[in-house]
Design a protein around this motif. Structure first.
Motif, PDB file in Angstrom:
ATOM      1  N   LEU A  27       0.727  -1.196  -0.069  1.00  0.00           N
ATOM      2  CA  LEU A  27      -0.102  -0.175  -0.042  1.00  0.00           C
ATOM      3  C   LEU A  27       0.837   1.126   0.001  1.00  0.00           C
ATOM      4  CD1 LEU A  27      -2.901  -0.385   2.353  1.00  0.00           C
ATOM      5  CD2 LEU A  27      -3.123   0.507   0.038  1.00  0.00           C
ATOM      6  N   VAL A  28       1.794   1.174   0.926  1.00  0.00           N
ATOM      7  CA  VAL A  28       2.730   2.504   1.127  1.00  0.00           C
ATOM      8  C   VAL A  28       3.620   2.674  -0.317  1.00  0.00           C
ATOM      9  CG1 VAL A  28       4.740   3.383   2.070  1.00  0.00           C
ATOM     10  CG2 VAL A  28       2.887   2.138   3.459  1.00  0.00           C
ATOM     11  N   LYS A  29       4.167   1.703  -0.682  1.00  0.00           N
ATOM     12  CA  LYS A  29       5.008   1.897  -2.031  1.00  0.00           C
ATOM     13  C   LYS A  29       3.914   2.159  -3.208  1.00  0.00           C
ATOM     14  CE  LYS A  29       8.535  -1.995  -1.088  1.00  0.00           C
ATOM     15  NZ  LYS A  29       9.134  -2.954  -1.607  1.00  0.00           N
ATOM     16  N   GLU A  30       2.854   1.510  -3.407  1.00  0.00           N
ATOM     17  CA  GLU A  30       1.989   2.134  -4.489  1.00  0.00           C
ATOM     18  C   GLU A  30       1.765   3.472  -4.334  1.00  0.00           C
ATOM     19  OE1 GLU A  30      -0.345  -2.191  -4.686  1.00  0.00           O
ATOM     20  OE2 GLU A  30      -1.562  -0.520  -4.770  1.00  0.00           O
ATOM     21  N   PHE A  31       1.548   3.906  -3.078  1.00  0.00           N
ATOM     22  CA  PHE A  31       1.036   5.321  -3.144  1.00  0.00           C
ATOM     23  C   PHE A  31       2.431   6.218  -3.540  1.00  0.00           C
ATOM     24  CE2 PHE A  31       1.001   9.333  -0.588  1.00  0.00           C
ATOM     25  CZ  PHE A  31      -0.103   9.721  -0.885  1.00  0.00           C
ATOM     26  N   VAL A  32       3.612   5.697  -2.803  1.00  0.00           N
ATOM     27  CA  VAL A  32       4.858   6.800  -3.459  1.00  0.00           C
ATOM     28  C   VAL A  32       4.947   6.566  -4.735  1.00  0.00           C
ATOM     29  CG1 VAL A  32       7.120   6.680  -3.072  1.00  0.00           C
ATOM     30  CG2 VAL A  32       5.793   6.423  -1.110  1.00  0.00           C
ATOM     31  N   HIS A  33       4.797   5.395  -5.441  1.00  0.00           N
ATOM     32  CA  HIS A  33       5.110   5.214  -6.679  1.00  0.00           C
ATOM     33  C   HIS A  33       4.079   5.858  -7.834  1.00  0.00           C
ATOM     34  CE1 HIS A  33       7.783   3.269  -9.427  1.00  0.00           C
ATOM     35  NE2 HIS A  33       6.737   2.956 -10.267  1.00  0.00           N
ATOM     36  N   ASP A  34       2.726   5.626  -7.303  1.00  0.00           N
ATOM     37  CA  ASP A  34       1.777   6.023  -8.430  1.00  0.00           C
ATOM     38  C   ASP A  34       1.407   7.373  -8.100  1.00  0.00           C
ATOM     39  OD1 ASP A  34       2.137   3.504  -8.930  1.00  0.00           O
ATOM     40  OD2 ASP A  34       0.073   2.689  -8.167  1.00  0.00           O
ATOM     41  N   GLN A  35       1.404   7.922  -6.939  1.00  0.00           N
ATOM     42  CA  GLN A  35       0.732   9.031  -6.481  1.00  0.00           C
ATOM     43  C   GLN A  35       1.683  10.375  -6.677  1.00  0.00           C
ATOM     44  OE1 GLN A  35      -2.492   9.601  -6.658  1.00  0.00           O
ATOM     45  NE2 GLN A  35      -2.861   7.150  -6.709  1.00  0.00           N
ATOM     46  N   LEU A  36       2.953  10.052  -6.021  1.00  0.00           N
ATOM     47  CA  LEU A  36       3.923  11.007  -5.763  1.00  0.00           C
ATOM     48  C   LEU A  36       4.962  11.190  -6.756  1.00  0.00           C
ATOM     49  CD1 LEU A  36       4.454  10.449  -1.655  1.00  0.00           C
ATOM     50  CD2 LEU A  36       2.888  12.013  -3.033  1.00  0.00           C
ATOM     51  N   TYR A  37       5.529  10.210  -7.270  1.00  0.00           N
ATOM     52  CA  TYR A  37       6.593  10.226  -8.240  1.00  0.00           C
ATOM     53  C   TYR A  37       5.702  10.881  -9.564  1.00  0.00           C
ATOM     54  CZ  TYR A  37      10.098   7.387  -5.690  1.00  0.00           C
ATOM     55  OH  TYR A  37      10.756   6.848  -4.791  1.00  0.00           O
ATOM     56  N   GLY A  38       4.689  10.536  -9.853  1.00  0.00           N
ATOM     57  CA  GLY A  38       4.010  10.788 -10.981  1.00  0.00           C
ATOM     58  C   GLY A  38       3.826  12.641 -10.934  1.00  0.00           C
ATOM     59  N   ARG A  39       3.261  13.004 -10.211  1.00  0.00           N
ATOM     60  CA  ARG A  39       2.993  14.511 -10.172  1.00  0.00           C
ATOM     61  C   ARG A  39       3.817  15.151  -9.396  1.00  0.00           C
ATOM     62  NH1 ARG A  39      -3.039  13.600  -8.770  1.00  0.00           N
ATOM     63  NH2 ARG A  39      -2.004  11.747  -8.091  1.00  0.00           N
ATOM     64  N   LEU A  40       4.159  15.023  -8.081  1.00  0.00           N
ATOM     65  CA  LEU A  40       5.186  15.659  -7.296  1.00  0.00           C
ATOM     66  C   LEU A  40       6.456  15.752  -7.861  1.00  0.00           C
ATOM     67  CD1 LEU A  40       4.925  17.287  -4.643  1.00  0.00           C
ATOM     68  CD2 LEU A  40       5.560  14.952  -3.427  1.00  0.00           C
ATOM     69  N   ALA A  41       7.073  14.711  -8.272  1.00  0.00           N
ATOM     70  CA  ALA A  41       8.626  14.724  -8.983  1.00  0.00           C
ATOM     71  C   ALA A  41       8.326  15.642 -10.105  1.00  0.00           C
ATOM     72  CB  ALA A  41       8.861  13.460  -9.282  1.00  0.00           C
ATOM     73  N   GLU A  42       7.497  15.380 -10.892  1.00  0.00           N
ATOM     74  CA  GLU A  42       7.399  16.202 -12.161  1.00  0.00           C
ATOM     75  C   GLU A  42       7.293  17.801 -11.701  1.00  0.00           C
ATOM     76  OE1 GLU A  42       4.253  17.009 -16.035  1.00  0.00           O
ATOM     77  OE2 GLU A  42       3.734  15.803 -14.354  1.00  0.00           O
ATOM     78  N   ALA A  43       6.473  17.974 -10.782  1.00  0.00           N
ATOM     79  CA  ALA A  43       6.307  19.532 -10.166  1.00  0.00           C
ATOM     80  C   ALA A  43       7.653  20.039  -9.836  1.00  0.00           C
ATOM     81  CB  ALA A  43       5.293  19.487  -9.332  1.00  0.00           C
ATOM     82  N   LEU A  44       8.426  19.014  -9.372  1.00  0.00           N
ATOM     83  CA  LEU A  44       9.687  19.626  -8.569  1.00  0.00           C
ATOM     84  C   LEU A  44      10.913  19.821  -9.817  1.00  0.00           C
ATOM     85  CD1 LEU A  44      10.127  17.244  -5.624  1.00  0.00           C
ATOM     86  CD2 LEU A  44       9.018  19.690  -5.709  1.00  0.00           C
ATOM     87  N   GLY A  45      10.956  18.954 -10.759  1.00  0.00           N
ATOM     88  CA  GLY A  45      12.026  19.229 -11.726  1.00  0.00           C
ATOM     89  C   GLY A  45      13.266  18.610 -11.114  1.00  0.00           C
TER      90      GLY A  45
END
Lengths: 194, 194
Positions: free
Chosen positions: A121-139
């Motif tokens: 559950l934790v890994k999926e959240f990090v991978h699917d939700q955070l990396y996608g949009r958060l990492a993109e927003a950070l650059g």
DNA sequence: GTCTATAATCGGATAGAC
DNA sequence: GTCTATCCGATTATAGAC
């Protein structure tokens, strides 16, 4: 004409889920027994099987995230870079204070160390939700690593404060902790100059 | 005159402890069974009772810290304030890389969420070893809180990297991670100007 | 929808032979 | 020191009555 529950749809299922969340939160997955959950809800263990089938299915039914990932990410990155660390820290810590959300988070993270499903559950959240949009927003090339670093700070804080309950940080006011870790998060999330 | 093991003192006890450490590290306390540990060591479950009495006693026997707390604290604070965050980060991360120390640390922290004895081990270490000398060396009224903050960063890092094994941070080189979190630790540990 | 009864398994711990 | 045999309790899951 009171708006009562519809006949035929008992509240038992919800009571079981509430009891399950408390047990999973306090004891973790392994030590939580179907019998104890049923007893807490005042029904027979067979009812758990009736509604959910297995203990694992009951865990899944009880353990949805206590917030909408979309809203969460939007609230953090939406207003822009300024104050992002502070918003992240405060949003995260307030979720851990909430009467509704805390048991769910506790259950997930208390079980994550030993229960594969919780860890997933934790890994999926990090991978699917955070990396996608958060990492993109950070650059930046290492955006995912920087997200991980920020997560490590938040996760460790939650463990020390809410799971292990080490003092004095367990009793420190939210705002005091926010003020301390916000600069750390900003430091990790800031796009590195090349 | 080879320096062999003394007759009558079998290596079985040590083999049991090694097997126990691996099981506790991989599965945590609850999911580790006395039977499985005995099977790993190639002996009967009764032997565990013979040597340790109970499963809990075996856990205690297997779970001593893989380093000397005195040495640890001295290595961090001894050389003075400069570079303290970096030394702390490197020492901590290298313990988690070591073939001898990693299983012990994994076992303790994987079990700490749900096993009272493991949690107590962590709390005792923080309370007895760190607050006493580390907080004193740091100075400042809120020294213990600042130690907690530094611990939260380290603990979260260990959880993400070694327990949950989230990428990319799980595979990042030690030195890269040290370089990133050292400033965070220094920020927490630095005596606040009044 | 709810409960009784029970199956099938597995856990830790014990007693005692060798 | 080691193993065999076993007790006893607890667990998940199932079958079927009410």
């Amino acid at each position: 004409m009171a708006i009562g529950r519809r006949p035929g749809i008992s509240r038992t299922r919800e009571e079981l889920l509430t009891a399950a969340r408390r047990r999973f939160a306090d004891l973790g997955y392994d030590k939580t027994t179907v019998r104890a959950v049923a007893a807490d809800a005042g029904v027979d263990p067979g009812i758990v099987t009736h509604f959910f089938g297995t203990k694992d299915a009951m865990f899944r039914a009880a353990m949805d995230w206590p917030f909408d990932p979309d809203d969460f990410v939007r609230a953090i990155v939406g207003p822009g870079r300024r104050g992002m660390g502070e918003r992240l820290a405060r949003t995260f810590l307030e979720l851990w204070q909430g009467a509704e959300s805390q048991p769910r988070l506790l259950a997930i993270f208390r079980s994550a160390s030993t229960h594969e499903e919780s860890a997933a559950l934790v890994k999926e959240f990090v991978h699917d939700q955070l990396y996608g949009r958060l990492a993109e927003a950070l650059g930046g090339a290492d955006a995912e690593l920087r997200v991980d670093l920020a997560l490590s700070q938040l996760l460790g804080l939650a463990m020390l404060r809410h799971v292990l309950q080490v003092e004095p940080i367990a009793s420190a006011p939210v705002e005091q902790v926010v003020a301390r870790i916000a600069p750390t998060l900003d430091g990790y999330l800031r796009t590195p100059r090349r």
